[in-house]
Motif scaffolding. Structure first.
Motif, PDB file in Angstrom:
ATOM      1  N   LEU A   3       0.868  -1.170   0.000  1.00 28.05           N
ATOM      2  CA  LEU A   3       0.000   0.000   0.000  1.00 28.05           C
ATOM      3  C   LEU A   3       0.906   1.222   0.000  1.00 28.05           C
ATOM      4  O   LEU A   3       1.678   1.424   0.937  1.00 28.05           O
ATOM      5  N   HIS A   4       0.845   2.006  -1.072  1.00 26.19           N
ATOM      6  CA  HIS A   4       1.667   3.207  -1.150  1.00 26.19           C
ATOM      7  C   HIS A   4       0.975   4.347  -0.408  1.00 26.19           C
ATOM      8  O   HIS A   4      -0.123   4.749  -0.783  1.00 26.19           O
ATOM      9  N   VAL A   5       1.627   4.835   0.631  1.00 28.33           N
ATOM     10  CA  VAL A   5       1.162   5.999   1.369  1.00 28.33           C
ATOM     11  C   VAL A   5       2.206   7.084   1.131  1.00 28.33           C
ATOM     12  O   VAL A   5       3.350   6.956   1.563  1.00 28.33           O
ATOM     13  N   TYR A   6       1.819   8.121   0.401  1.00 29.23           N
ATOM     14  CA  TYR A   6       2.741   9.219   0.127  1.00 29.23           C
ATOM     15  C   TYR A   6       2.677  10.191   1.285  1.00 29.23           C
ATOM     16  O   TYR A   6       1.602  10.642   1.679  1.00 29.23           O
ATOM     17  N   ARG A   7       3.858  10.496   1.823  1.00 29.44           N
ATOM     18  CA  ARG A   7       3.903  11.340   3.008  1.00 29.44           C
ATOM     19  C   ARG A   7       5.234  12.072   3.070  1.00 29.44           C
ATOM     20  O   ARG A   7       6.284  11.485   2.827  1.00 29.44           O
ATOM     21  N   GLN A  31      -0.042   4.589  11.231  1.00 25.65           N
ATOM     22  CA  GLN A  31      -0.342   3.158  11.310  1.00 25.65           C
ATOM     23  C   GLN A  31       0.052   2.432  10.026  1.00 25.65           C
ATOM     24  O   GLN A  31       0.578   1.323  10.069  1.00 25.65           O
ATOM     25  N   TYR A  32      -0.208   3.036   8.880  1.00 24.11           N
ATOM     26  CA  TYR A  32       0.088   2.388   7.608  1.00 24.11           C
ATOM     27  C   TYR A  32       1.562   2.436   7.237  1.00 24.11           C
ATOM     28  O   TYR A  32       2.043   1.597   6.492  1.00 24.11           O
ATOM     29  N   CYS A  33       2.277   3.429   7.711  1.00 22.67           N
ATOM     30  CA  CYS A  33       3.678   3.597   7.327  1.00 22.67           C
ATOM     31  C   CYS A  33       4.637   2.850   8.244  1.00 22.67           C
ATOM     32  O   CYS A  33       5.839   3.069   8.194  1.00 22.67           O
ATOM     33  N   THR A  37       9.496   1.826   4.097  1.00 20.45           N
ATOM     34  CA  THR A  37       9.345   3.060   3.331  1.00 20.45           C
ATOM     35  C   THR A  37      10.222   2.998   2.084  1.00 20.45           C
ATOM     36  O   THR A  37      11.206   2.260   2.028  1.00 20.45           O
ATOM     37  N   ARG A  38       9.843   3.802   1.101  1.00 25.97           N
ATOM     38  CA  ARG A  38      10.641   3.984  -0.108  1.00 25.97           C
ATOM     39  C   ARG A  38      10.984   5.452  -0.200  1.00 25.97           C
ATOM     40  O   ARG A  38      10.126   6.299  -0.001  1.00 25.97           O
ATOM     41  N   ALA A  55       9.421  -1.094  -9.114  1.00 25.74           N
ATOM     42  CA  ALA A  55       8.347  -0.644  -8.224  1.00 25.74           C
ATOM     43  C   ALA A  55       8.590   0.755  -7.667  1.00 25.74           C
ATOM     44  O   ALA A  55       7.662   1.565  -7.596  1.00 25.74           O
ATOM     45  N   HIS A  56       9.826   1.073  -7.260  1.00 24.61           N
ATOM     46  CA  HIS A  56      10.066   2.383  -6.640  1.00 24.61           C
ATOM     47  C   HIS A  56       9.929   3.520  -7.656  1.00 24.61           C
ATOM     48  O   HIS A  56       9.366   4.565  -7.354  1.00 24.61           O
ATOM     49  N   ILE A  57      10.376   3.312  -8.892  1.00 27.20           N
ATOM     50  CA  ILE A  57      10.217   4.346  -9.920  1.00 27.20           C
ATOM     51  C   ILE A  57       8.745   4.455 -10.308  1.00 27.20           C
ATOM     52  O   ILE A  57       8.207   5.559 -10.453  1.00 27.20           O
ATOM     53  N   GLY A  58       8.072   3.324 -10.445  1.00 31.60           N
ATOM     54  CA  GLY A  58       6.641   3.329 -10.767  1.00 31.60           C
ATOM     55  C   GLY A  58       5.828   4.044  -9.701  1.00 31.60           C
ATOM     56  O   GLY A  58       4.902   4.800 -10.014  1.00 31.60           O
TER      57      GLY A  58
END
Length: 173
Positions: A3-7, A31-33, A37-38, A55-58
């Motif tokens: 699950l990508h959580v941008y923060r 909670q989600y992070c 992390t990336r 995956a990290h570039i995508g």
């Protein structure tokens, strides 16, 4: 499951952004992070020798673009293909500066040569050029788009940060 959580990593108590869900409260983002992390700053400048987008570039491209980059298309970026603006076979790198999210339909139009785009490698903004001479401009709308950076803090946080900075500057004098 991923699950990508941008923060923002440089803003205390920043909200998060989840694909297909939207903005989430900082406590929920905590909670989600918790698992891994990336580094999206590193992903923004990374290059892969492979045609397939890592995956990290995508994740960075999806976070920058937000939706399909065809003007007016609202298909979410995570449901799109990662298009090489300059074809990989012609030497185009698999890097965020050369990739854009395009839904299958619009990717086919671009591949057929009925449209071509020029992308600013720093902002991700795109100018589409069509075979009839018409052009359209498209801005990246994702949480990582340069013009969307205000999301990392609330108005209250911005006021507090300005006050703290002014207080620290006053101490220096």
């Amino acid at each position: 499951m991923t699950l990508h959580v941008y923060r923002a990593s440089d803003v205390h108590n920043a909200p998060g952004f989840v694909k297909a869900a939207g903005w989430i409260h900082p406590d929920v983002a905590d909670q989600y992070c918790a698992t891994s992390t990336r580094d999206m700053d590193a992903a923004a400048t990374a290059t892969s020798k492979s045609y397939s987008t890592p995956a990290h570039i995508g994740a960075f491209v999806e976070g920058r673009d937000g939706t399909c980059r065809w003007p007016g298309c609202s298909r979410q970026a995570h449901q799109c293909q990662k298009d090489h603006r300059i074809d990989f076979a012609a030497g185009g790198p698999t890097a965020a500066s050369n990739l854009a999210s395009l839904c299958q339909h619009h990717h086919n139009i671009k591949t057929d040569g009925r449209a071509f785009y020029i992308m600013d490698p720093f902002t991700g903004d795109i100018v589409w050029l069509f075979e009839n001479g018409r052009w359209e401009y498209d801005e990246a709308t994702g949480p990582l788009a340069p013009k969307a950076k205000n999301w990392v803090q609330s108005v209250g946080q911005a006021i507090t940060r300005r006050r703290d900075n002014a207080h620290d500057d006053a101490k220096k004098d």
